[in-house]
Write an enzyme that holds these catalytic residues in place. Structure first.
Site: not given
Ligand code: SAH
Length: 508
Positions: A36, A58, A173
């Protein structure tokens, strides 16, 4: 056909060190890796060189691959008997649609496993210095999505319970709805001065953290132009950041270095830079391969007693030579009476690992030093063995031959551009976020240039090129690039020291 297994793997939030050992094991054995946008592509380095790598996130200007296509891909690949590593950002079961993918696999009778990862909210808290629960302040924590799905409006959340019934809140998000989140919480009873932290790109050198009050944070975020991905942490615990931040105030925080060597060969270098907050990415741009023809080397090995000296100029050459010696059923006794010459301390160390001590190492750690020393002693009529790489300079054989010696220079290894690493390198170069690339030999530069000439040229203003020594610098300059730094002695340790000084000078 027996279907392959699918591993839904949490890649963690970004810092490659936060992948679990089990996740790494799955990656190492997978036939196919489907990854991803939020999974750090550096982790692909663990995949087998022949594994198929499929990016479904993306890309510039394009939407991500739709979920049903990803689902189909998982099913098709597994049905074809392949083991699939499905690498997802953070944890697969936290807002990652991991549940949907697992249900589908279950319906198709495809065996699967789930490897948890460090979710972004937890990682952001740790790296921003915010304990999510604290005995004195809060005992509960909620993970929420701030994403508004048209059919299930955010406004339908039970704001009153969220505002008053829970301690720390982490929104994923939530950036587009930040204003509304703040307003709703205040409307339902959270104090307007509740501290909030917005952490963007958590755990990566580009991490940015903004703190403020619940009633002001949305405007601050807009002014600071902080965009997704970011998590929003709301609650009194945020106040601890002031005291507990440790990551984004390290001296080299935010810097990102590409080191063109395998991690094992740059361990001390990497440890030093990481301790200072820098991200170090080790990707070898060369791989070692055997020569096309061993005959010249084997011939020399069969008559080692004819040589006055054995000249070794790289650790790779040392290993290749001694491995060949032993595969020809010979051992160190065959080298009795042959003077052993090492070009520098690393080569000397490599020789010692094979149980021999070099007789001398020139002070300059360069081929010129070897030549000067030998010529000063007189080489006329002597025979030397110089096992070398295919692209070695002619300096040693030419100079010694001129002095009356005979030099046999069989090829014992070749350097080739590695396969399978290219996708990862391309990602890094295109991210435009490399502060520097450290080149540890001419071939590391040459190979990178051959593969990614165009991308390298685009890096010119942003990325500094650090070179280990004069020959590497010459190669870099020949291609019209500037060398930002070259240490006095050509070793990795000296390069680190020079880098530390380089950045200190700049930061003052
Ligand atoms: N499965 C992922 C979440 C995916 S949803 C997890 O457990 O972290 C995507 C959201 O995750 C983004 O919109 C943001 O809010 C958060 N996110 C993912 N990676 C991030 C990072 N390195 N720093 C801050 N927010 C992050």
């Amino acid at each position: 056909m027996k279907p392959g297994k699918v591993s839904l793997i949490g890649a963690g939030p970004g810092d490659p060190g936060l992948l679990t050992i089990k996740g790494r094991d799955c990656l190492e054995s997978a036939d196919v890796v489907i990854y991803d946008y939020l999974a750090n592509p550096v982790l692909l380095g663990y995949a087998r060189p022949d594994a198929e790598l499929i990016y479904v996130g993306k890309s510039r200007g394009h939407h991500s691959v739709p979920q049903d296509q990803i689902n189909q891909m998982l099913v098709d690949k597994a049905a074809a008997g392949l083991n699939v590593a499905r690498l997802k950002g953070g944890d697969p079961y936290v807002f990652g649609r991991g549940g949907e993918e697992a249900s589908l696999l279950h319906r198709h009778n495809i065996p699967f496993e789930v490897v948890p990862g460090v979710t972004a909210g937890f990682a952001a808290a740790a790296y921003a210095g915010i304990p999510l629960t604290h005995r004195d302040i809060t005992t509960s924590l909620a993970l929420l999505t701030g994403h508004e799905r048209p059919e299930r409006k955010l406004s339908n959340l039970d704001w009153e319970k969220l505002a008053t019934g829970l301690g720390t809140l982490i929104f994923y998000m939530g950036m587009t709805n930040l204003k509304m989140i703040g307003e709703k919480l205040i409307e339902h009873g959270r104090p307007a001065d509740t501290p909030v932290a917005v952490v963007q790109w958590a755990t990566l050198p580009r991490q940015r953290t903004l703190t403020g009050r619940l009633d002001e944070i949305a405007d601050q975020v807009a002014a600071a132009k902080i965009a997704p991905p970011a998590v929003i942490i709301i609650g009194e615990v945020v106040r601890y950041r002031e005291e507990l931040r440790w990551y984004d105030n390290l001296p080299r925080f935010g810097r990102r270095f590409l080191i063109t060597r395998p991690r094992a060969q740059a361990a001390s270098f990497v440890a030093l830079l990481q301790a200072q907050g820098a991200e170090t990415i080790c990707i070898p741009t060369i791989e070692i391969a055997p020569p096309d023809d061993w005959k010249p080397c084997d011939q020399a090995l069969s008559q080692l007693n004819n040589y006055a000296g054995l000249i070794l100029t790289s650790a790779n050459g040392v290993d290749a030579f001694f491995d060949r010696l032993s595969s020809q059923n010979l051992d160190l006794r065959a080298l009795a009476g042959v003077e052993i010459i090492a070009v520098g301390p690393k080569t000397a160390k490599a020789i010692e690992k094979h149980g021999l001590k070099p007789d001398f190492v020139p002070q300059s750690y360069r081929a010129e030093g070897v030549v000067d020393e030998l010529l000063a002693r007189g080489v006329n009529g002597k025979r030397y063995l110089y096992p070398r790489t295919e692209i070695a300079r002619r300096l040693i054989p030419d100079s010694l031959t001129k002095g009356g010696a005979r030099v046999d220079a069989p090829i014992v290894y070749r350097t080739i551009a590695p396969e399978g690493k290219q996708e990862m390198i391309r990602h890094l170069l295109e991210s435009g976020e490399l502060d520097a690339i450290c080149f540890s030999s001419s071939s590391t530069f040459d190979n990178l240039h051959t593969l990614f000439g165009e991308e390298l040229h685009q890096l010119k203003k942003k990325t500094a090129f650090f070179s280990i020594g004069p020959l590497t610098s010459e190669t870099i300059r020949k291609h019209d690039f500037e060398v930002a730094l070259e240490p006095e002695n050509s070793t990795l340790d000296d390069l680190v020291m020079a880098m530390v000084e380089y950045y200190c000078d700049r930061e003052e």
